[in-house]
Motif scaffolding. Structure first.
Motif: not given
Length: 160
Positions: A76-78, A112-113, A118-119, A155-157
């Protein structure tokens, strides 16, 4: 009632040297990033390198905090940095590596989940799969052709 079967296809390489040269280089960047991790609580260091469509490589490492939920994973940092600095550039692939300071990490460590979610956001946004390569400190490397292989029911928009 109807039963639905979900299948995942992954490619497993025996080690980093079996990867194509460009992927080896991306994985080496993730190893460099892993060395910059701040993980005094878990002693579990993770590094990620992301290749963007414009040729840029963005890296990140996990950053822990004494207030555990306040830390952030390498992936997530990247990916958030890539999204902030290159908002309209597609992510082609990511490489990640994880190493415990308490034992040799030979098993490939997937995101991780929270990182998978995030990806998934970025894969959905760009409407193009993101290749994900992951490994421990040494040993086998696993390739997923898409985040959807690792998180098939995202889960997406569109459901909001």
């Amino acid at each position: 009632m109807k039963e639905v079967k979900l299948e995942t296809t992954l490619t497993v390489y025996e080690d980093i040297h079996e990867l194509p040269k460009d992927i080896q280089q991306l994985m080496e960047k993730s190893v460099e990033a892993r060395k910059k991790a701040y993980a005094p609580y878990s002693n579990f260091h993770v590094g990620t390198a992301i290749l963007l469509e414009n040729g840029e490589i963005v890296t990140g490492s996990n950053q822990e905090n004494a207030s555990y939920p306040s830390g952030l994973c390498a992936e997530r940092t990247a990916i958030y940095y890539a999204g902030a600095q290159y908002p309209n550039v597609k992510i082609l692939r990511m490489a990640l590596t994880a190493a415990s300071q308490n034992q040799v990490t030979k098993k490939p460590i997937p995101p991780c989940g929270a990182c998978r979610q995030a990806i998934a956001e970025y894969e959905t946004k760009q409407d193009q799969p993101i290749e994900i390569y992951f490994m421990g400190a040494e040993g086998k490397v696993v390739k997923s052709y898409s985040l959807a292989n690792l998180l098939p029911l995202i889960f997406e928009s569109s459901v909001l």
